[in-house]
Design a protein around this motif. Structure first.
Motif: not given
Length: 93
Positions: A45, A49, A52-53, A64, A68
């Motif tokens: 995860y 995260l 996504l950033v 996004y 996140a």
């Protein structure tokens, strides 16, 4: 000049995070013990995260970043619950 450099590097960074996601998923499925699998899920995860950033920076979209934050919150709570289950055998006291 700096924005062009960042736009050239971000796809490579995204590729590295995808590789890290694949390796974490492999450890999650293959891990020899339950603590290894919980740690792999935690790493999974965090890598999602970070990916996504990076995608939010690459596509210049704030959506996004919000997703996140949601994944970060749910991932933290999930890790705490799984760790508590591993130590005590139950989640709710």
């Amino acid at each position: 000049m700096t924005a062009g450099w960042i736009d050239a590097v971000l796809p490579w960074v995204a590729g590295v995070f995808v590789l890290a996601l694949l390796l974490s998923a492999w450890r999650l499925l293959r891990g020899p013990s339950l603590p290894d699998r919980i740690l792999a899920l935690d790493t999974l995860y965090i890598n999602a995260l970070a990916l996504l950033v990076v995608l939010g920076m690459l596509l210049r979209s704030s959506l996004y970043f919000e997703v996140a934050m949601l994944i970060g919150l749910l991932g933290f709570v999930g890790t705490v619950v799984l760790s508590k289950f591993l130590l005590r055998g139950d989640v709710i006291e």
